[in-house]
Design an enzyme around this catalytic site. Structure first.
Site, mmCIF file in Angstrom:
data_model
loop_
_atom_site.group_PDB
_atom_site.id
_atom_site.type_symbol
_atom_site.label_atom_id
_atom_site.label_comp_id
_atom_site.label_asym_id
_atom_site.label_seq_id
_atom_site.Cartn_x
_atom_site.Cartn_y
_atom_site.Cartn_z
ATOM 1 N N ASP A 129 0.843 -1.194 0.000
ATOM 2 C CA ASP A 129 0.000 0.000 0.000
ATOM 3 C C ASP A 129 0.889 1.260 0.000
ATOM 4 O O ASP A 129 2.120 1.144 0.087
ATOM 5 C CB ASP A 129 -0.913 -0.047 1.238
ATOM 6 C CG ASP A 129 -2.256 0.594 0.977
ATOM 7 O OD1 ASP A 129 -2.349 1.408 0.042
ATOM 8 O OD2 ASP A 129 -3.219 0.287 1.707
ATOM 9 N N ASP A 141 -10.906 2.577 -2.918
ATOM 10 C CA ASP A 141 -11.295 1.344 -2.217
ATOM 11 C C ASP A 141 -12.753 1.004 -2.471
ATOM 12 O O ASP A 141 -13.621 1.882 -2.428
ATOM 13 C CB ASP A 141 -11.153 1.540 -0.705
ATOM 14 C CG ASP A 141 -9.716 1.632 -0.270
ATOM 15 O OD1 ASP A 141 -8.813 1.590 -1.121
ATOM 16 O OD2 ASP A 141 -9.501 1.752 0.956
HETATM 17 C C1 GLA Z 1 -6.044 1.251 1.895
HETATM 18 C C2 GLA Z 1 -6.201 0.187 0.834
HETATM 19 C C3 GLA Z 1 -7.247 -0.824 1.274
HETATM 20 C C4 GLA Z 1 -6.844 -1.442 2.580
HETATM 21 C C5 GLA Z 1 -6.619 -0.359 3.625
HETATM 22 C C6 GLA Z 1 -6.027 -0.913 4.891
HETATM 23 O O1 GLA Z 1 -7.183 2.048 2.037
HETATM 24 O O2 GLA Z 1 -6.559 0.740 -0.407
HETATM 25 O O3 GLA Z 1 -7.409 -1.820 0.274
HETATM 26 O O4 GLA Z 1 -5.676 -2.205 2.400
HETATM 27 O O5 GLA Z 1 -5.742 0.652 3.142
HETATM 28 O O6 GLA Z 1 -5.813 0.061 5.876
#
Ligand code: GLA
Length: 432
Positions: free
Chosen positions: A161, A222
Site C-alpha cells: 500500500d 477502495d
Molecule cells: C487502503 C487500501 C485498502 C486497505 C486499507 C487498509 O485504504 O486501499 O485496500 O488495504 O488501506 O488500511
C-alpha cells in the site's frame, strides 16, 4: 503544478526506474483468492468479537473453508492478510512482527498451515511511515529487510500500500521492492497500490513501467459494501478504458479491488453484475466475505465454472465497453482464446426487466461468423447465431445477461489478430 514541471518530474521518475521487466513468471492469469480487508477491516477487538477480529483464527478458518468448500479446486488459492496484522512496533532487530496476542503462532506457522492445504499466503505492507491503519510501514530503508522477512515466513504475495509516503518515495520504493522480492529467490506475487495514490492516469502513472514492476496494481478508490461503490469503480474503469485496457495482460493486471459478493450491500442481480463485470475486466478475483456463513446463492455466483474459465482465459486480454445506449443498457466484450468471446449486457435501469434487441454485427463482431452461444448464468446453449442475426435479451434492473460465444464457422477471408484497440480505432473481437 505546471505542465512543464510535471513532465520534467515524470521524466525524472522514468529515468530513476530500471528498464528490466519484473519477469517473475507469476500471475499469468488474474490471481484468485480471499482477502480480509473489505469484510473484516481493522477489527482488532478480539475480546468483544473473537470470531471476526483480525487474528490467526480468522485465517485458519478461512483457509479451511477455501480448502474444503470447493474454492481451491476452482482456482481461489490465495488467502491474504490485509492491514492490522502487525504489532505496533518493529522488534529490536527492526523486523516487522505480528501482533503477539492475535497471531501467537506467528506468520510462518500460518503460512505452513495454508500451504499444507494447497493454498498460498498473501501479506500486506505499506510503503511509508505507517500503514493506512496506523501500523508500522515500510520506509525506504526497510524495503530489503521486509522483503526478506516475508520470504523467510513463506509468503507468496505482497500487497504494498502507499499511505504516508510522497510521490518521490513511491517512485523509488515500488521498483525497489520489486527488486528486493526478486532477490529473495522466493516467487512472490507483487501487488502495488502505487497508481491509486497517483490518480491512476497518465502522465502521473506510466503503465508500461508499472507492468515491468508489478504483477497487479490498484488503480482507484477502495471498494465499499455498496452498489454505489461498485458503480463508481465500473464507471471509472470503463471511462478510462483506452488507457487501462492495453495495460493488462499475463503477469500484469489492473485491480478494481475486492469482490464484495456475499456481504450486505449488493442484491442478487448486483452480485451477478459485479462478478460478470470483474470477469470482463480480467480482474483479480479476491473475495472479501465470510466464507463460513456465505449464502448458497452468493456461493453459486462466485463458483460459476464458466465464469472462472473466462476470467482465467490464457490470452489475458481485458475487455471493453462497446455500447452505451440511451436506454441505459451497456454492452461489454472480452476477446478470449480460440476466437471465443465473452459478452455482457448490463442494465442501469431501475424500472423493470428490459428487452434489448441487437445483433453481433452492431457489437462489431466479424462479418459472416457463426457462433454457439452459452448463457454463463443460465447454462443454456443457443446454436448457430450469425453475426447479422437480430436477437433479444431480457436484462433485469442492475443486472446482467452474460454470454460465452464460441465460433462454429470461421469466415473464409484471413482475419488478423486484434489484441486491443488503439485509441480512436474501431473495436473488433479477436479472431486468432
Ligand atoms: C487502503 C487500501 C485498502 C486497505 C486499507 C487498509 O485504504 O486501499 O485496500 O488495504 O488501506 O488500511
Amino acid at each position: 503544478m505546471g505542465a512543464a514541471v510535471l513532465s520534467g518530474l515524470v521524466l525524472a521518475l522514468a529515468l530513476a526506474l530500471p528498464s528490466v521487466a519484473l519477469e517473475n513468471g507469476l500471475a499469468r492469469t488474474p490471481p484468485m483468492g480471499w482477502m480480509s480487508w473489505e469484510r473484516f477491516r481493522c477489527n482488532v477487538d478480539c475480546q468483544a468479537d473473537p470470531r471476526n477480529c483480525i487474528s490467526e483464527q480468522l485465517f485458519f478458518e478461512m483457509a479451511d473453508r477455501l480448502a474444503e468448500d470447493g474454492w481451491r479446486e476452482l482456482g481461489y488459492e490465495y488467502i491474504n492478510l490485509d492491514d492490522c496484522w502487525a504489532a505496533k512496533q518493529r522488534d529490536a532487530a527492526g523486523q516487522l512482527v505480528p501482533d503477539p496476542k492475535r497471531f501467537p503462532s506467528g506468520i510462518k506457522a500460518l503460512a505452513d498451515y495454508v500451504h499444507a492445504r494447497g493454498l498460498k499466503l498473501g501479506i500486506y505492507g505499506d510503503l511509508g511511515i505507517f500503514t493506512c491503519g496506523g501500523y508500522p510501514g515500510t520506509m525506504l530503508e526497510n524495503v530489503k529487510q521486509d522483503a526478506q522477512t516475508f520470504a523467510a515466513w513463506g509468503v507468496d504475495m505482497l500487497k504494498l500500500d502507499g499511505c504516508y509516503s510522497s510521490a518521490e518515495e513511491q517512485a523509488k520504493g515500488y521498483p525497489e521492492m520489486a527488486r528486493a522480492l526478486n532477490a529473495t529467490g522466493r516467487p512472490i506475487v507483487y501487488s502495488c497500490s502505487w497508481p491509486a495514490y497517483q490518480g491512476g492516469l497518465p502522465p502521473k502513472v506510466n503503465y508500461t513501467i508499472l507492468a515491468e514492476i508489478c504483477n497487479l496494481w490498484r488503480n482507484y478508490d477502495d471498494i465499499q459494501d455498496s452498489w454505489d461503490s461498485v458503480l463508481s469503480i465500473v464507471d471509472w474503469f470503463f471511462t478510462n478504458q483506452d488507457v487501462l485496457q492495453p495495460a493488462a495482460g499475463p503477469g500484469h493486471w489492473n485491480d478494481p479491488d475486492m469482490l464484495i459478493i456475499g456481504n450486505f450491500g449488493l442484491s442478487y442481480e448486483q452480485s451477478r453484475s459485479q462478478m460478470a463485470l470483474w470477469t470482463v475486466m480480467a480482474a483479480p478475483l479476491l473475495m472479501s466475505t465470510d466464507l463460513r456463513t456465505i449464502s448458497p446463492a452468493a456461493k453459486e455466483i462466485l463458483q460459476n465454472r464458466l465464469m472462472i474459465q473466462i476470467n482465467q482465459d490464457p490470452l489475458g486480454i481485458q475487455g471493453r465497453r462497446i455500447v452505451k445506449e440511451k436506454s441505459h443498457i451497456e454492452a461489454f466484450v472480452r476477446p478470449l482464446a480460440q476466437a471465443a468471446s465473452a459478452l455482457v449486457f448490463f442494465s442501469r435501469r431501475t424500472d423493470m426487466p428490459f428487452r434489448y434487441t441487437t445483433s453481433l454485427a452492431k457489437l462489431h463482431f466479424p462479418e459472416d461468423a457463426v457462433y454457439e452461444v452459452q448463457d454463463v448464468y443460465v447454462g443454456k446453449i443457443i446454436g448457430a447465431l450469425k453475426t447479422a442475426d437480430n436477437f433479444s435479451v431480457v436484462i433485469n434492473p442492475s443486472g446482467v445477461v452474460m454470454w460465452y460465444l464460441r465460433p462454429m464457422a470461421l469466415p473464409v477471408q484471413p482475419w488478423h489478430v486484434v489484441r486491443q484497440q488503439a485509441p480512436g480505432e474501431g473495436y473488433r473481437p479477436a479472431l486468432l
